[in-house]
Each structure stands twice: as C-alpha cells, then as structure tokens.
Enzyme design. Structure first.
Site, PDB file in Angstrom:
ATOM      1  N   ASP A 183      10.867 -56.031 117.480  1.00 47.24           N
ATOM      2  CA  ASP A 183      11.034 -57.472 117.207  1.00 47.24           C
ATOM      3  C   ASP A 183      12.205 -57.648 116.566  1.00 47.24           C
ATOM      4  O   ASP A 183      12.951 -56.833 116.253  1.00 47.24           O
ATOM      5  CB  ASP A 183       9.585 -58.106 116.570  1.00 47.24           C
ATOM      6  CG  ASP A 183       9.312 -59.784 117.004  1.00 47.24           C
ATOM      7  OD1 ASP A 183      10.472 -60.385 116.965  1.00 47.24           O
ATOM      8  OD2 ASP A 183       8.243 -60.058 117.005  1.00 47.24           O
ATOM      9  N   ASP A 207      12.738 -64.152 124.445  1.00 41.49           N
ATOM     10  CA  ASP A 207      11.904 -65.121 123.674  1.00 41.49           C
ATOM     11  C   ASP A 207      12.483 -66.643 123.451  1.00 41.49           C
ATOM     12  O   ASP A 207      13.788 -66.989 123.718  1.00 41.49           O
ATOM     13  CB  ASP A 207      11.435 -64.516 122.494  1.00 41.49           C
ATOM     14  CG  ASP A 207      10.156 -65.232 121.794  1.00 41.49           C
ATOM     15  OD1 ASP A 207       9.631 -66.134 122.415  1.00 41.49           O
ATOM     16  OD2 ASP A 207       9.873 -64.574 120.672  1.00 41.49           O
ATOM     17  N   GLU A 216      12.376 -71.766 125.688  1.00 44.46           N
ATOM     18  CA  GLU A 216      11.947 -73.199 126.491  1.00 44.46           C
ATOM     19  C   GLU A 216      13.127 -74.327 126.811  1.00 44.46           C
ATOM     20  O   GLU A 216      13.015 -74.776 127.571  1.00 44.46           O
ATOM     21  CB  GLU A 216      10.944 -74.054 125.549  1.00 44.46           C
ATOM     22  CG  GLU A 216       9.429 -73.052 125.537  1.00 44.46           C
ATOM     23  CD  GLU A 216       9.583 -71.684 125.174  1.00 44.46           C
ATOM     24  OE1 GLU A 216      10.429 -71.574 123.838  1.00 44.46           O
ATOM     25  OE2 GLU A 216       9.177 -70.578 125.389  1.00 44.46           O
ATOM     26  N   HIS A 252       0.526 -56.852 120.277  1.00 40.42           N
ATOM     27  CA  HIS A 252       1.542 -57.388 119.579  1.00 40.42           C
ATOM     28  C   HIS A 252       1.027 -58.395 118.307  1.00 40.42           C
ATOM     29  O   HIS A 252      -0.041 -59.118 118.852  1.00 40.42           O
ATOM     30  CB  HIS A 252       2.555 -58.222 120.626  1.00 40.42           C
ATOM     31  CG  HIS A 252       3.500 -58.884 119.675  1.00 40.42           C
ATOM     32  ND1 HIS A 252       4.480 -58.131 118.909  1.00 40.42           N
ATOM     33  CD2 HIS A 252       4.012 -60.185 119.448  1.00 40.42           C
ATOM     34  CE1 HIS A 252       5.499 -59.115 118.254  1.00 40.42           C
ATOM     35  NE2 HIS A 252       5.224 -60.169 118.665  1.00 40.42           N
TER      36      HIS A 252
END
Ligand code: NAG
Ligand code: NAG
Ligand code: NAG
Ligand code: NAG
Ligand code: NAG
Ligand code: NAG
Ligand code: NAG
Ligand code: NAG
Ligand code: NAG
Ligand code: NAG
Length: 829
Positions: A299, A412, A415, A562
């Site tokens: 991450d 990630d 959107e 996760h």
C-alpha cells in the site's frame, strides 16, 4: 394544516400521479431481413425541456438469442459508449430467432417476446399505466418496461443490496467512493440486469449500453431507466437458462480474460506495514507457520511522502526493496504495489511533467487542466481516452518497473476520487440528478472534458479506461504474461481486461454478509475475479469474525486479506496458534482445490460463465431457491454455507432435491427424494473451526496436495473427489497449462472424467501441457457408492478401503499418469 395548503398538496400529488408523457410517434417503418428502422416524432414536450424532435429507431436481429435496439437523435451528434461493445450490426436474418418484436406507432412502443414460450422480455407499452412513454431530451432519457408482478431481478451493481433486488427502490449507477448505505451506488457501474420469470421459470437479460449517471427505478411491475445523457441502446438476451443469458452477454462484451494460476493463491496485504523489515517478517512468519502465501501487496506505506512511484529512502530503501522482491520471485511469489491516479503538481516529477508535455490531463471547460485536491494538495487526472495516454502510462509504468519489477498493479481511488472540488462550483445543475446526490462532490466535476467526450459521459468509465490503458502498458512491460490489474472502480466489460475487489468495507458481520451479493452481482456482469477484503478493512475485527471471514473468503474467486493502518493485525497468525490452525486449514483447502478453480476460470474465459452462483441458477423450478442469496455454489460442484452471525454454531442450508455430500467427511447429507419438487432444509453443524462445504452429487473435483505456493503445489500429486448422483454417475473436467502464458495454443491439456456403469474413465481431449513427473494421480475418493468388492485400475486389481456405513470408497497409493487415459472399474457382487 391550513386547508388551502392541504388542497395544494393534494393537487400537487394528484397532478404528479397522472402526469404522463406519451413520448413519440413512430413513422416510416422500413423492414429488412435483419430488423427494421423508423422515424420517431415527438408528440409533446417532456419534463425538463430540450426534447429532440426527431429520433431514429433501429431494431437489429443479431443472433437467434440476441437483439439490439437503438434510439438516437436523427440529425445531431451524440455520445456512444466507447470500447465495450465488441459486436457489429447484423445484416442477415438469424436462422431461428427465439424472439419476436411487435410495435405500436402512436404512441410508439416496442414489445419483445421470447418466441418459444411467449415470455415477455421487454415491453415499453405504457398505455393504461401511469408510466411515461419514451422521453429523450438533451440531458434526460427515460424508458420503462413492464415486468411480471413481483419480479425477480438481479444485477445493476455495484452496491450492497440483497441478491434479488428489493422492489420499490431506485438503483443508481454513478461511481462513488463515499456512499455506505444499503442499495446506494458504490465504486462501479454495471448497467445490466437479469430477470427470472416466475411464470416460465426462465432467465433473460437486458444490457443498457449507457455510461452516463443513471437511475433504474424498480417497482413491483415495472422498471424505468432514467439517464442524464447518451442514447437508448440496449441488447436483449433471450437465455432461457441463466448460463445461456450470461454467455450471450459475453459474446457482446467479451469473455472474462484468462487469469494466471497464481492469481488464485493467497494474497496478503496491509496498509500500515511501516518498514520493509516488517514485510520481511510477515513473509518469514508465513513460512515458519507453513501458511501458503502467493502475493505480497504494498500500500502507500512504501512511498516517499506518499508520492506514487517513489520509495521512502529510510523505511523502504530501494536497493533492499528490490532485493526483497527478487527473493519473492525466486520463491515463486509475486509483488503488487498500489497506485492512485491523482497526479500531484510537483516539479521534475515525471507523471506530472510528461503528462503536461503530452497534454493528456482532463480539462476544465475553458480548456486548461483541471485541478483536484488529494492528500498532498493539488493534483491532475490523466485522461485515458486521450490517444496519447497509453504511451504516457506505459512510460510511467516502465519507469517504475525498472526500479522494482512488479507482477501486477493495484489501481485505487479511480472513481475518480477528489477530496475537494475546487472548480468550477460545488453544485451540479442538470435538471435531473440520479441518486438524488451532489454528483460533483468528491470527484472530477461533470462539466470537465476528456478527449472522447464530456466527464458526465465518461465518469462511470474512468476506472475502466484506466484499467484498459494499464492492460496495454502491462502487455508491453510483461509481454506474453497474463496481466493482473486490481481496480476499485470498474464498468461493465472490465472482466475482459482486469480484476476487481469490493473496495473499503468494515470489520463487521454485516459487511461480510453484504460482500456476498456484491461478488454475485459482479459475476453476473462477467467480472468473476472479485473478492472482499477478508476480515474487513475498517474497524478492529474480532477473532470470531475473522475466522468466519477466512472460512468464507478462501472461497471468494479472489482471496485477499487487507486492512487499514489504524486497525489491529488480522494476518492468519495474528490470533494465536489455535486460531492459526483453523485458518491454515481453509487456506490449505483453497490450495487443494486450485485445479478445480483454475478449470472453472478457464471455462469462464472460453464461454463467459460465472464462478459464484446462487441456487436459483441450477434449480429454477424449485421456488424455495428463488430468494436464497447467502448460500453459494462455487462453480457447479461445491456449495458453501457461510456462518454470517456471531455466536452461531450451526447454519441451516436449503438442499434442492438432489444428492449432496459433506466435503470434509464425505458423508452423504441428502439423497434425492423420489417424486418431490422440493428438497430439504437441513441444519448443518458449524462450530467455530468449521464452515459447511458440500459437494453436489454428480461431481468429479480435481485437486492437488497443497504447498506454500501454487508453483510448488502444482508439482504435487493429484486427487479426484467423486460424488455420485442419483443414477450413480458423475463427471468432471481438468484444464492445465503453464498458468501464465498468453499464447496457449498447443500448450495445454484438457481431460474429461466420467463415471457411469461402475467405471471411471478419463478422456484426453488435448495433452500438450507437460504434467510434472511428480504430479500423478495418487488418490481417489468416491462418495455414495453402495457396494464394492473389487477395484480394477487399468486392468489390474488394486487395494482399496471401503466404508460400508458411510458408503465411501478410497483408493490410495495409485500412480496414474494423467497424460494417458485410464480406467477404474468397481465390481459389486
Ligand atoms: C449499427 O447501426 C446503427 C444504426 O444505423 C448505427 O448507429 C451504428 O453505428 C451501427 N453500428 C455498427 C457497429 O456498425
Ligand atoms: C390504449 O388503451 C386503450 C384502452 O385500453 C385502447 O383503447 C387503445 O387502443 C390503446 N392504445 C394503444 C396505442 O395501445
Ligand atoms: C411496492 O409498492 C406498491 C405500490 O405502491 C405496493 O403495492 C407494494 O406492496 C410494494 N411492494 C413492496 C415489496 O414493497
Ligand atoms: C512474526 O512472528 C513473531 C512471532 O513469532 C511476532 O513476534 C512478530 O510480530 C511477527 N511479525 C509480523 C510482522 O507479523
Ligand atoms: C500517489 O499516491 C497518493 C497516495 O498517497 C495519492 O494521494 C496521490 O494522489 C497519488 N498520485 C500520484 C500520481 O502520484
Ligand atoms: C499525440 O502525440 C503526437 C506525437 O507527440 C502528437 O503529434 C499528437 O498531436 C498527439 N495527439 C493528440 C491528440 O494530442
Ligand atoms: C484460542 O485460544 C485462546 C487462548 O486460550 C482462547 O481465548 C480462544 O477462545 C481460542 N480460540 C479458539 C477459536 O479456539
Ligand atoms: C413417481 O411418479 C411416477 C409417475 O407419476 C409414478 O409412476 C411412480 O409410482 C411414483 N413413485 C413413487 C415412489 O411415488
Ligand atoms: C503425453 O502423451 C502424448 C501422446 O500420448 C505424448 O506425445 C507426450 O509426449 C506425453 N507427454 C508426456 C509429458 O509424457
Ligand atoms: C468504509 C466503508 O466503505 N465500509 C463499507 C464496507 O462495505 C460494506 C458493504 O459491503 C459497507 O456497509 C461499509 O459501509
């Protein structure tokens, strides 16, 4: 209340209920072999103005089971969804169409029926109801279809919802990272639904090729599509089985892409691994405890100041990190880093400078790059519909790959997310607002421009277009390897390109339960490779919940653990030895069934099948299955009954009328009842260490002894688990290849297993994959075999063990080369 006010309210309601827009008049119909066309003329203006006066209607008979209907402005340019639809118009009449189309001219409506049983598939005739006719305005489209009373519909993801969509609800499609309530729109948009007809016990589906923000209003006898852009463009698929409807959709949007074998292994991730040293410890701990581990994620922890494509010099020194990843690779493990798409405005930062140079950032309406705000301040958004964005993205990814070679990418926040909309204003002002929410909040404003069209049209496709560019880049960087791209936002058609997960969730029983319908709905949109963050992302998980979630999660098509920086550890070994043992059993079991899972995925990539199934798909005649959303078939053969509440030590499952056996003990749970429509409700024991897993009679499941990685387990011996159906028959299928090549022509093996008349046979359909010498078929287990006195393998009698109470036959110490066909015969005297 004041009576005038009352009257006004009454008048308002009254006026609302009967306001009806008849729509258009159909004229100049021209029929041909492959369908018909016509002109549509507006009868009277719609609710928000800017109605198109003239529209074109195009009805195209494409195949025996597929029809396309298009309605678009006759004389003006319009936006059409790019990339997704992979079929062209048909000019010939299909040979044996299973549908018929009738129309009314004034007002215009279409009725589409399945020819063979007269089931209505789509019907826009709103005469006599309070539904509107077709509305087609500059920023508002509306079209309704009548439905069977109390219809069973599913699809229209992504959201948390029941599997069968609740009636009298609005289902919005608008990619959004903020919504958390039931039935609200989440990260992805899948404008396709399936309907199961209770009357005819058949399935059909409808795909709306529209990517603009949309509401689907589902009532108890109708569905209304309301979009704020694009055109009416829909495909109707006649089914009549669920699998046929899914396969028919896959002909249009492409089959799910073939995944790598390692994608099915155990994925371990965490936000909060502050140093490389911690990650090394994790890997060592997995090995020490003999826990399978395939993939390590990074991450944003490893980044320098949270800037993508950089490494923190102290906590994650690049040279050490690279050495670590090289070591992972030596051990046949994989590394997947995260990247967020928002590009900070930093001098000498390649993603920014190169993006400016190539001019590929999303623009505001005056033509300058649009700025949003993320963690480190202002940022820009690459426009992946821009012709030069693929080059741009490939260069960025190559540059990163050369620092540390990754095996896949985790994309990630696409959107796309935006902490603050600093321009042009905070209020969207189109006349109708899907989802009744501020559409400009937390994202790029819809007035912005991408190369292909306005943001309003392409917002829902941002994650999809980024995935597409990433796929091109990966094919350059890792040619000949199947790419792995884990995206949070997606659009229908993504399955042909990439993979997804359900996004941020919570460490609650409720969130675990909700993951089930999300995974199912994504499968119906033909994005089968999906899972939720096992044990939950936000909030501290309890030991009990985490165990239950590992049990369920090792059966997700995609299995990853996760969680968030601030939460407690939830690694398989974080709860003490007793819990580690329980969890290890389930991860081992996943590795054990990898050959089965891999074969399912192969079938999916060839035909368009789903991996996760509800009971309804296979038992449509049995009304007890219709609303079962929480018990899952993983492929055709394995049923799981997840434990979804705290404190439960048993789960009730519904067993449709068939043979069913316990996966763990081999014991028969139910034998098919004669002359019964329904099956049985059976309470299965589920103490904390166990989740019920059931094998369906008629199955042959190929398995392989687990190991710490899939590369190692693939060297181990095979086993076949066979469960007999009521006719004492069973069949199964095994697909093998090298697990990673794009070109598999003449490099794969396909074996069909059949058991009937007391004889198991393998049929080699193809045998070009080199099965390792160490991997022979060494064990067979047959469940439900009533009598056996002699077992003959390839003509020779062999030792066996038979439990004449549980009817289980086991044959050990075999050494059968799967590359050659074999027979096993059972004699019952
Ligand atoms: C199919 O025909 C319609 C209507 O004429 C047209 O809008 C569309 O572009 C055609 N599509 C293809 C792929 O040819
Ligand atoms: C609408 O319904 C009415 C009453 O049932 C009927 O008379 C009329 O013909 C119908 N019109 C159309 C276009 O179907
Ligand atoms: C949906 O609304 C209709 C009419 O308002 C009502 O009759 C029906 O019971 C509702 N159905 C459900 C499932 O809420
Ligand atoms: C690895 O396991 C040891 C116990 O054997 C534990 O102390 C340590 O915290 C673990 N490390 C990580 C990063 O999980
Ligand atoms: C990089 O990653 C961070 C996460 O810290 C994100 O906020 C940022 O916008 C990303 N974008 C780029 C392209 O650097
Ligand atoms: C793409 O890049 C090429 C070469 O740099 C340039 O000539 C072309 O104008 C660019 N295309 C667009 C649409 O910006
Ligand atoms: C594991 O052991 C701990 C400590 O003895 C105990 O509190 C816990 O309930 C056990 N958990 C399970 C699942 O057996
Ligand atoms: C089952 O139904 C068939 C046909 O209706 C009938 O012949 C048979 O006797 C029935 N069997 C039992 C066990 O009821
Ligand atoms: C598998 O069988 C085929 C034909 O029967 C043969 O050509 C091939 O060499 C065999 N492969 C191995 C690895 O034995
Ligand atoms: C933080 C967050 O977004 N949590 C969501 C996790 O997923 C479930 C549904 O699957 C939602 O209910 C949570 O709000």
């Amino acid at each position: 209340m004041h009576s005038v006010l009352k009257l006004l309210i009454f008048f308002f309601l009254f006026a609302q209920a009967f306001t009806s827009y008849p729509g258009y008049k159909l004229e100049n119909v021209v029929t041909s072999d492959s369908g018909f066309t016509g002109d549509l003329a507006l009868i009277s203006a719609g609710p928000y103005g800017n109605d198109y006066q003239k529209l074109a209607l195009y009805v195209n008979y494409q195949t025996n089971s597929r029809l396309r209907v298009k309605i678009y402005p006759a004389n003006e340019k319009y936006y059409e969804v790019p990339f997704v639809v992979q079929v062209s118009n048909s000019t010939v009449k299909p040979t044996d169409m299973d549908y018929e189309v009738t129309y009314e001219t004034n007002p215009f409506s279409l009725t589409i029926k399945r020819k063979s049983d007269q089931t209505i598939l789509f019907d826009t005739n709103t005469n006599g109801s309070d539904l509107n006719g077709l509305i087609f305005e500059k920023n508002y489209l509306e079209l309704s279809t009548n439905l069977e009373k109390d219809p069973i519909l599913f699809g229209l993801g992504e959201r948390k919802s029941d599997f069968v969509l609740e009636l009298n609800q609005t289902y919005t499609l608008f990619a959004n990272s903020q919504n958390k309530k039931k039935n609200q729109n989440r990260y992805s948009s899948y404008p396709v639904y399936y309907q199961f007809s209770k009357a005819s016990k058949t399935f059909h589906s409808v795909f709306f090729v529209n990517s603009d923000p949309t509401d689907f209003v589902l009532m108890d006898n109708s569905l209304t599509f309301k979009s704020i852009g694009g055109i009416i463009d829909l495909f109707v698929f006649t089914g009549p089985s669920f699998d046929e409807a899914a396969n028919q959709l896959s002909d249009v949007i492409g089959k799910p892409s073939r995944i790598s074998y390692w994608n099915l292994g155990w994925h371990q991730s965490r936000y909060g691994w502050k140093t490389l040293d911690i990650v090394k410890q994790v890997v060592n701990n997995f090995t020490k405890l003999q826990l399978p581990l395939e993939t390590i994620y990074s991450d944003i922890d490893c980044m320098d100041n949270d800037i993508n494509w950089t490494f923190d010099p102290v906590r994650y020194p690049q040279a050490d990190f690279r050495a670590f990843v090289d070591e992972l690779h030596n051990d046949h493990r994989y590394w997947i880093p995260i990247t967020d798409i928002q590009t900070p405005l930093i001098h000498d930062y390649l993603p920014y400078t190169l993006g400016n140079e190539k001019d590929i950032f999303i623009k505001n309406p005056v033509g300058n790059p649009y700025w949003g705000i993320l963690r480190h301040g202002p940022c820009m958004y690459p426009d992946f519909t821009h012709p030069n964005s693929t080059d741009y993205w490939t260069q960025i990814l190559e540059n990163y790959y050369n620092k540390i070679p990754f095996d896949g990418l985790w994309i990630d926040m696409n959107e796309p997310d935006n902490y603050e909309s600093i321009w042009p204003k905070d209020k969207y002002d189109f006349p109708y607002t899907p989802g009744n929410q501020n559409l400009d909040r937390h994202t790029v404003p819809l007035e912005c421009m991408q190369y292909y069209s306005q943001e309003i049209d392409l917002h829902n496709m941002y994650g999809y277009s980024q995935s597409r560019a990433t796929r091109f880049a990966m094919e350059t960087i890792l040619p000949q390897k199947r790419s792995f791209i884990l995206t949070r936002s997606s659009f229908i058609g993504l399955g042909n390109i990439a993979q997804t997960w359900t996004g941020d969730n919570d460490s609650t029983f409720e969130s675990m339960k909700e993951s089930i319908s999300t995974v199912l709905h994504s499968n119906t949109a033909l994005i089968p490779m999906i899972g939720a963050d096992i044990c939950g992302y936000s909030g501290d998980v309890t030991e009990e919940l985490c165990i239950r979630w590992y049990q369920l999660g090792t059966f997700y098509p995609f299995s990853r653990n996760h969680n968030h920086l601030f939460q407690r550890e939830q690694l398989p070994y974080s709860f003490g030895d007793n819990v580690t043992t329980i969890i290890k059993n389930y991860i081992d079991n996943r590795y054990y069934i990898l050959p089965y899972l891999y074969s399912l995925f192969e079938k999916s990539s060839r035909e368009g099948n789903v991996i996760w199934r509800v009971m309804l798909y296979d038992y449509p005649e049995d009304s007890y299955t219709w609303y079962l959303g929480d018990q899952i078939m993983v492929g055709d053969s394995l049923m799981i009954l997840p434990v979804l509440e705290s404190g439960q030590t048993g789960v009730e499952g519904y067993f449709p009328n068939d043979n069913w056996y316990d996966w763990w003990s081999g014991k028969q749970i139910m034998e098919k009842l004669t002359n019964q429509t329904h099956g049985l409700h059976i309470e299965m024991l589920a103490p904390i260490e166990s989740m019920p897993v059931i094998i369906k009679g008629g199955s042959i499941i190929p398995t392989q002894i687990p190991a710490l990685t899939s590369a190692e387990s693939r060297l181990n011996n095979f086993e076949l688990i066979i469960a007999l159906d009521p006719q004492s028959e069973a069949s199964g299928w095994l697909y093998l290849d090298d697990g990673e090549s794009v070109d598999i022509e003449n490099k794969y093996t396909e074996i069909k297993f059949t058991l009937s008349n007391n004889k198991l046979e393998s049929e080699i359909i193809k045998n070009d994959f080199n099965i390792p010498d160490s991997a022979s078929l060494h064990y067979l287990k047959i469940l439900g075999i009533k009598k056996v006195s002699l077992v003959i393998v390839n003509g020779k009698s062999v030792d066996f063990e038979y439990d004449n109470k549980l009817y289980i036959l086991e044959i050990n110490d075999l050494d059968i080369d799967l590359n050659n066909s074999f027979t096993v015969e059972f004699t019952e005297n």
